[in-house]
Design a protein around this motif. Sequence first.
Motif, PDB file in Angstrom:
ATOM      1  N   VAL B 564       1.441  -2.796 -14.081  1.00 53.16           N
ATOM      2  CA  VAL B 564      -0.125  -3.004 -13.935  1.00 53.16           C
ATOM      3  C   VAL B 564      -0.198  -2.874 -13.084  1.00 53.16           C
ATOM      4  O   VAL B 564      -1.889  -3.504 -12.528  1.00 53.16           O
ATOM      5  CB  VAL B 564       0.697  -4.642 -14.560  1.00 53.16           C
ATOM      6  CG1 VAL B 564      -0.759  -5.379 -14.393  1.00 53.16           C
ATOM      7  CG2 VAL B 564       1.602  -4.916 -15.563  1.00 53.16           C
ATOM      8  N   LEU B 565       0.118  -3.017 -11.421  1.00 50.41           N
ATOM      9  CA  LEU B 565      -0.907  -3.501 -10.293  1.00 50.41           C
ATOM     10  C   LEU B 565      -1.103  -2.242  -9.796  1.00 50.41           C
ATOM     11  O   LEU B 565      -2.060  -1.862  -8.395  1.00 50.41           O
ATOM     12  CB  LEU B 565      -0.705  -4.524  -9.578  1.00 50.41           C
ATOM     13  CG  LEU B 565      -0.471  -6.013 -10.346  1.00 50.41           C
ATOM     14  CD1 LEU B 565       0.612  -6.575  -8.592  1.00 50.41           C
ATOM     15  CD2 LEU B 565      -1.589  -6.430 -10.212  1.00 50.41           C
ATOM     16  N   GLN B 566      -0.521  -0.933  -9.864  1.00 44.52           N
ATOM     17  CA  GLN B 566      -0.690   0.266 -10.053  1.00 44.52           C
ATOM     18  C   GLN B 566      -0.218   0.190  -8.190  1.00 44.52           C
ATOM     19  O   GLN B 566      -0.295   0.703  -6.972  1.00 44.52           O
ATOM     20  CB  GLN B 566      -2.135   0.759 -10.258  1.00 44.52           C
ATOM     21  CG  GLN B 566      -2.164   0.848 -11.252  1.00 44.52           C
ATOM     22  CD  GLN B 566      -1.105   2.501 -11.687  1.00 44.52           C
ATOM     23  OE1 GLN B 566      -1.205   3.304 -11.559  1.00 44.52           O
ATOM     24  NE2 GLN B 566      -0.814   1.453 -12.806  1.00 44.52           N
ATOM     25  N   LEU B 567       0.607  -0.557  -7.690  1.00 45.39           N
ATOM     26  CA  LEU B 567       1.379  -0.296  -6.563  1.00 45.39           C
ATOM     27  C   LEU B 567       2.080   0.361  -5.491  1.00 45.39           C
ATOM     28  O   LEU B 567       1.967   1.669  -7.073  1.00 45.39           O
ATOM     29  CB  LEU B 567       2.366  -1.567  -6.624  1.00 45.39           C
ATOM     30  CG  LEU B 567       2.225  -3.049  -6.801  1.00 45.39           C
ATOM     31  CD1 LEU B 567       3.172  -4.525  -7.352  1.00 45.39           C
ATOM     32  CD2 LEU B 567       0.751  -4.135  -5.479  1.00 45.39           C
ATOM     33  N   GLU B 568       2.319   0.740  -4.110  1.00 43.06           N
ATOM     34  CA  GLU B 568       1.920   1.831  -3.803  1.00 43.06           C
ATOM     35  C   GLU B 568       4.227   1.547  -3.948  1.00 43.06           C
ATOM     36  O   GLU B 568       5.208   2.432  -4.531  1.00 43.06           O
ATOM     37  CB  GLU B 568       1.972   2.044  -2.703  1.00 43.06           C
ATOM     38  CG  GLU B 568       2.253   3.351  -1.924  1.00 43.06           C
ATOM     39  CD  GLU B 568       2.087   4.548  -2.005  1.00 43.06           C
ATOM     40  OE1 GLU B 568       1.024   4.701  -3.050  1.00 43.06           O
ATOM     41  OE2 GLU B 568       2.127   5.434  -1.842  1.00 43.06           O
ATOM     42  N   LEU B 569       4.144   1.093  -3.766  1.00 42.55           N
ATOM     43  CA  LEU B 569       5.567   0.231  -3.735  1.00 42.55           C
ATOM     44  C   LEU B 569       5.850  -1.902  -3.984  1.00 42.55           C
ATOM     45  O   LEU B 569       5.068  -1.983  -3.918  1.00 42.55           O
ATOM     46  CB  LEU B 569       6.704   0.240  -2.113  1.00 42.55           C
ATOM     47  CG  LEU B 569       8.382   0.710  -2.603  1.00 42.55           C
ATOM     48  CD1 LEU B 569       8.428   0.597  -3.199  1.00 42.55           C
ATOM     49  CD2 LEU B 569       8.692   0.491  -0.880  1.00 42.55           C
ATOM     50  N   CYS B 570       6.992  -1.564  -4.986  1.00 37.72           N
ATOM     51  CA  CYS B 570       7.150  -2.879  -5.561  1.00 37.72           C
ATOM     52  C   CYS B 570       9.190  -2.587  -5.389  1.00 37.72           C
ATOM     53  O   CYS B 570      10.068  -2.148  -5.573  1.00 37.72           O
ATOM     54  CB  CYS B 570       6.867  -3.646  -6.589  1.00 37.72           C
ATOM     55  SG  CYS B 570       7.145  -5.017  -7.351  1.00 37.72           S
ATOM     56  N   ALA B 571       9.833  -4.159  -5.129  1.00 37.29           N
ATOM     57  CA  ALA B 571      10.430  -4.046  -4.876  1.00 37.29           C
ATOM     58  C   ALA B 571      11.338  -5.363  -5.190  1.00 37.29           C
ATOM     59  O   ALA B 571      10.296  -6.541  -4.360  1.00 37.29           O
ATOM     60  CB  ALA B 571      11.493  -3.536  -2.866  1.00 37.29           C
ATOM     61  N   VAL B 614       3.119 -14.453   1.975  1.00 39.08           N
ATOM     62  CA  VAL B 614       2.271 -13.959   2.958  1.00 39.08           C
ATOM     63  C   VAL B 614       2.599 -13.136   2.564  1.00 39.08           C
ATOM     64  O   VAL B 614       2.363 -11.867   2.002  1.00 39.08           O
ATOM     65  CB  VAL B 614       3.317 -14.276   3.531  1.00 39.08           C
ATOM     66  CG1 VAL B 614       2.902 -13.337   5.573  1.00 39.08           C
ATOM     67  CG2 VAL B 614       4.436 -15.625   4.416  1.00 39.08           C
ATOM     68  N   LYS B 615       0.511 -12.720   2.807  1.00 40.20           N
ATOM     69  CA  LYS B 615       0.048 -11.252   2.912  1.00 40.20           C
ATOM     70  C   LYS B 615       0.159 -10.963   3.825  1.00 40.20           C
ATOM     71  O   LYS B 615      -0.068 -11.738   5.240  1.00 40.20           O
ATOM     72  CB  LYS B 615      -1.262 -11.809   2.698  1.00 40.20           C
ATOM     73  CG  LYS B 615      -1.452 -11.952   1.276  1.00 40.20           C
ATOM     74  CD  LYS B 615      -2.456 -12.719   0.264  1.00 40.20           C
ATOM     75  CE  LYS B 615      -3.824 -11.621   0.546  1.00 40.20           C
ATOM     76  NZ  LYS B 615      -5.007 -11.633  -0.342  1.00 40.20           N
ATOM     77  N   GLY B 616      -0.020  -9.655   4.861  1.00 41.41           N
ATOM     78  CA  GLY B 616      -0.025  -8.972   5.896  1.00 41.41           C
ATOM     79  C   GLY B 616      -0.414  -7.314   5.793  1.00 41.41           C
ATOM     80  O   GLY B 616      -0.487  -7.093   4.237  1.00 41.41           O
ATOM     81  N   GLY B 617      -0.730  -7.117   6.606  1.00 46.30           N
ATOM     82  CA  GLY B 617      -1.301  -5.260   6.690  1.00 46.30           C
ATOM     83  C   GLY B 617      -2.752  -5.313   6.157  1.00 46.30           C
ATOM     84  O   GLY B 617      -2.785  -4.490   4.619  1.00 46.30           O
ATOM     85  N   SER B 618      -3.562  -6.304   6.154  1.00 46.53           N
ATOM     86  CA  SER B 618      -5.354  -6.125   5.617  1.00 46.53           C
ATOM     87  C   SER B 618      -5.191  -6.939   4.266  1.00 46.53           C
ATOM     88  O   SER B 618      -5.708  -5.331   3.236  1.00 46.53           O
ATOM     89  CB  SER B 618      -5.780  -5.005   6.481  1.00 46.53           C
ATOM     90  OG  SER B 618      -5.505  -4.642   7.441  1.00 46.53           O
ATOM     91  N   SER B 619      -3.990  -7.268   3.915  1.00 49.14           N
ATOM     92  CA  SER B 619      -3.836  -7.266   2.611  1.00 49.14           C
ATOM     93  C   SER B 619      -3.050  -6.378   1.793  1.00 49.14           C
ATOM     94  O   SER B 619      -3.235  -5.386  -0.306  1.00 49.14           O
ATOM     95  CB  SER B 619      -4.783  -7.260   1.819  1.00 49.14           C
ATOM     96  OG  SER B 619      -6.026  -8.577   1.501  1.00 49.14           O
ATOM     97  N   CYS B 638       5.676  -6.491  -2.010  1.00 47.58           N
ATOM     98  CA  CYS B 638       4.054  -5.678  -3.052  1.00 47.58           C
ATOM     99  C   CYS B 638       3.942  -5.080  -1.454  1.00 47.58           C
ATOM    100  O   CYS B 638       3.259  -5.406  -0.862  1.00 47.58           O
ATOM    101  CB  CYS B 638       3.798  -6.110  -3.895  1.00 47.58           C
ATOM    102  SG  CYS B 638       4.692  -6.797  -5.030  1.00 47.58           S
ATOM    103  N   VAL B 639       3.313  -3.196  -1.697  1.00 49.76           N
ATOM    104  CA  VAL B 639       2.628  -2.259  -0.895  1.00 49.76           C
ATOM    105  C   VAL B 639       1.720  -1.668  -2.070  1.00 49.76           C
ATOM    106  O   VAL B 639       1.909  -1.310  -2.962  1.00 49.76           O
ATOM    107  CB  VAL B 639       3.538  -1.146  -0.023  1.00 49.76           C
ATOM    108  CG1 VAL B 639       2.779  -0.296   0.633  1.00 49.76           C
ATOM    109  CG2 VAL B 639       4.639  -2.237   0.476  1.00 49.76           C
ATOM    110  N   ALA B 640       0.474  -2.710  -1.350  1.00 48.79           N
ATOM    111  CA  ALA B 640      -1.170  -1.998  -2.476  1.00 48.79           C
ATOM    112  C   ALA B 640      -1.228  -0.442  -2.793  1.00 48.79           C
ATOM    113  O   ALA B 640      -0.752   0.430  -1.513  1.00 48.79           O
ATOM    114  CB  ALA B 640      -2.363  -3.103  -2.163  1.00 48.79           C
TER     115      ALA B 640
END
Lengths: 384, 879
Positions: B564-571, B614-619, B638-640
């Motif tokens: 759905v979010l087209q994530l680079e990685l979801c774990a 927690v959000k990190g790494g410029s969202s 999740c990694v965007a």
Amino acid sequence: MRAATTKEIAAATAASGPDAVGQACREAVGELQGDPGLVLAFTSGDRDFDRDAIEMAEAAGGASSAGMTGKGLFGPDGPMDEGCVAMAFGSHVSAAVASKEEASGDLRTAGQACTAEALENLGTDADLVLLFIDSTRGDIAETVSGAYEAAGPAVPLAGGAAGGSGKRHFHGGRATHDSIVAVAIHSERQLGLGNTQTCKTRGTPSILTRSNGQLVEEIDGRPAEEVYLEQLGFAGVAFDEEEFESMAITHPIAQPELHGDFRLRHVLGRTEEGGIILGTGIPESAVIEFTELDFEELLTSGAASVQDAIGALEGADPKAALVFDCAGRRRALRDGIPQEVEAITTALGEPTPPVVGLYTHGEVARLRGAKGDRNHAVVTVAFG
Amino acid sequence: MRSSQLPSAEAEAAAESPEQNGRTVERSLRRRFVEAARRAAIIGLVNAASSEEDLGRRFIDELCEVFDAELACLLDGGDERRSARAISTVGLSLDAAGGLLKQPEYLTSLGSDRAVLLSGEDLLGIGARGAMVAPFHTEDGRPVVVVVARLHEAPFNETDRAMLEAVTVAGGQALERIWAYEARNRSAKEQAALLRAAKSMGSSLEFGHLMNTVAEEVSRALDSDAVICALGDEVDGYVVMGQTGLPEDFLGFRQPPGTGLGGRTVEAGRTMVTQRYDEEGFAPPETTALDNLRAGVAVPLGWGDRIRGFITAGFFTQRRITAGDIELLEGFAELAGLACANAERHAEVRHAAEIDGLTGCLNRDGLQRALLGLISEAESNGTRLSVAILDLDGFKSVNDVFGHPTGDGVLKGVGAALRSSVRGGDVVARYGGDEFALILPDASEPQAAPVLDRVRASISSLEVPGGRITACVGVAERSEGESMQELITRADDALREAKGSLSPGSVRRASRSTSPLRASTVNGASPDRRQRWRAVAGDIGLGVARESDSGISAAVAVTELQDVLQLELCAVLQLVSSGRLEVIAEAGPATPSAQSRDADDGSIGRALREKRRVKGGSSQEVAVPLIVGGRAWGAVSCVAGQRPLDDVDVELIAGVAEHLSAAIRTGDLYEQLTKSMIGTAEALAAALEAKDSYTADHARSIADLAVDVGSELDLSESAIDDLRYGGIFHDVGKIAIPDALINKPGPLTDEEFEVIKQHPAIGAEILAPVPFLYGVRTIVRHAHEHWDGSGYPEGLTGQQIPLGARIVLAVDAYHAMTSDRPYRQAMSHEEACKELEDNAGSQFDPEVVQAVLAVLGRREPSAVEQESPPTRPSAAAGA
């Protein structure tokens, strides 16, 4: 027809005829001074038993009535092969009758239940329970033990097993078989009970080594019939069935007791496997003796029974007597039956009170001890 | 009375000539002969007796005859567990005989080795004038006393006494043998009753049903007229949970603490017996249901080291309650306690599995279960049913401004408000996040309106930081034939419409909804991305909730989120005891992360420590903690992809994480539930072992071999698990087969075999309440089917027979062949293998036979020898 009465107790006989029971019972009741408290009737011969039962109940009116068949009778007229003897008791006697049919399923329970019901219905202390039973449906000792359970040691038991070819009990206007009738009696006068049995031993005592209820399979480790005949001096004699039965009636087996008495056991028949069948069971390992009825003693023992019963009246004169005499004794006496009856009536004294008797296939008499089943006995109930 | 009598030998001997004296001696010898024979006859009689009653009657009858006595009785002196009593009497009632037990002469006899001779008036309180009291002591010291008494004046003599002593020993020994036999017999019957009860109780995990089962089994085993099973405590008293033989409305009766037989039993903490229930005032005055009881026995019922209630067995007539009765009832109470513990655990687990820990409302699982049940009910009864979904307006701001603890407080308050304002019979559930669902039976949409008004008023009356809180509601009435999911979707769509109205506290009915939001979401034309994501979160949540395995739930969650979010990685990562995180599931084109990492690292570590997203790494990264049972279980990371993650995306991830947390919690609880059910199954296995130790040993052996064969055939892990349990339980149905058949030495008749053939189906039924053993049931049911269709119970052939059942059949046969039987010796390993080969293709699956032979061939010879179990006790054991 003849009646004898003391106005309190009356006896009557009717020798033959389809309405003999009705006649005898009405006659006896009619001789009483008041209403009857109990009517007893005994019949012999081929009869319409259902009619007899109804007539007996009708003659008794509202009073209790009971009776049974016998292998011969005697009454005020002397011995009778057929007909009816009846005895009616005045209001000084109260009675309650109870019965159990299909009793052979559990004779002990039936005897207990029937006696208990009669005692309960009597509504007062009983002085005697008369038992009319059936010896062809099992061990009469079981029936009597059941009755003793209900009556306890305080109440004497007397009576016998129905005789004759029909073997019926009469109660409540019905004629039944495979049944037990108990008559609980309360009397304002004394009652006395007498019992005699007689025989002479033959041969030597033996041990009953294998038995099953009333069937004796082995005596001294050998076939029972073989030893029985050998001890009686009939070794090698080939009896046919009728002859064996005739011989066995006069040759009961005796079981000696520690206190010196012995109990006679009637030999009912034999089996193809060489066993003999007794009227009452004897346990394995018991000592038995072989006996023969003695004619002279048979003649006198009936009178002795009457004298015992009168003796128990504590000085009162007998007003009536009811006698249950073994049918086997009758067969052994043959021509001596009138003499036996004469001896019995004579023993009752003069003037002869009302007396009725019947020949039964097993007798009941318990006054002492817990056992009351008898074979080859004369049981007398004297009414004071 | 006069009778023919042999003259007294002693009296005659004194006055007779030598010739006469000889005859007297002969008579004396004859008398001794009679005595010896009488003694032998009595010993024979008592030894032939088959029961206490039979012995008592024969013995006492015979004593009366031998001793010319009017009265006799056989008394059991009792011991510390059994009260003294009269066994059999002649001439006096049992009550009167019982009175003898209090007579000093009786007590004196107990301390004597010899019979006591008595003469006088009114002896023993029964009017006797002569009596003998003879004692006998069993090996374990239980006294047996024989009393013989005469009412007439004829005292007993030394000869009588010697005779009585001899036959009393014989009678006592015979009685002792009968008691031992009856005890064994009773023990076997009790064991059978307890086994049957164990089976019945083991199949019940609901208290009400369980208590009624206990009552019925107790009534059957004790032949009692009434049974009461009550639970409670010493403060509020004890509530009747199960009963038999009493009016139906007695169920639910509350017995005050310390009252009645049961209450006093609990108070005393021990079994209590009464033979005079009515006279001793045990019947509670609050009810007439127990007025007819005359005797009773009550035992405490407890588990977990605490007495929780009692079981009372009552009788409407006077009845002597025996030590055996007490032991049996105590056995039942022990079994019932175990079953209750199981049921309690089940109830707790089930409750916890279906209740949302924060709000006290049903969770999503519970909602679905309840809705399915109510839909079925509505269909059966032809009644209406509506579902409403509520969403709290502006709830996010409560969390953001006042923090999550405050937000949790609001949710808790809303849950309570909802529960207090719905109708009786309505169901309240937390649907997810700040959404709640109501099931409204017997209500159309218009009929639901007043309920919803009340609900919304109740919510708006809550004191919430920052002012009032309102809720939008979507409600849908079920159409005929509509599925649960379709109904929820319509209610959800109505809710979206209500939320889209921008008017707080709006209500929309599905029947009036014109533009289903779900349709627009699917079409990608949503006017409100937040709402769309919420719907997506709900969809993913449903997918997650369908899985009972937390690993699979995690995989569903990461796959859906990544998509759905087209994530680079979801774990999904789980915090393990060593303080490290282990990857449970992950998805996305990025190189998979390390399977294990330090929990203190980065945004995930913070999310876990602070229990917040927690959000990190410029969202580019978001970590959302998974809180399970109040504890940090792990996190969703999740990694965007190309597009940075905004707040709405994070809300979606948080919503999915919430569903995943619930699924993990449910999975844990399911595991507990399964363990509880396996406990029940293990109880059955124990029962089987108690019934037949051979069968139990045999079962364990074939389970081991079957597992090896399953591995040889490369079966899955779960199939091998099924094989293991299939081996253990393949003969569990034999519990229901009569012992006489199970233990029959020698071949069975056709009729007997028909009975035996029922056991596989019975075994499958026994395992039915244990969902975990579903695969095992099919093995148990078909483990006696033959490859060629000649087996039972259904005559399946070839591949129709489940593979597990084919394996168990072959392994069972091998094991049976290598076992000794009463009618033949065990075959050798080689002979048994040849039999398997010879019957491959007829009785056995050829492929399975090859696998069995391969496994056996690899085993050490000694191990193969050890396969031979103990001597087989019956023909039926291998049937």
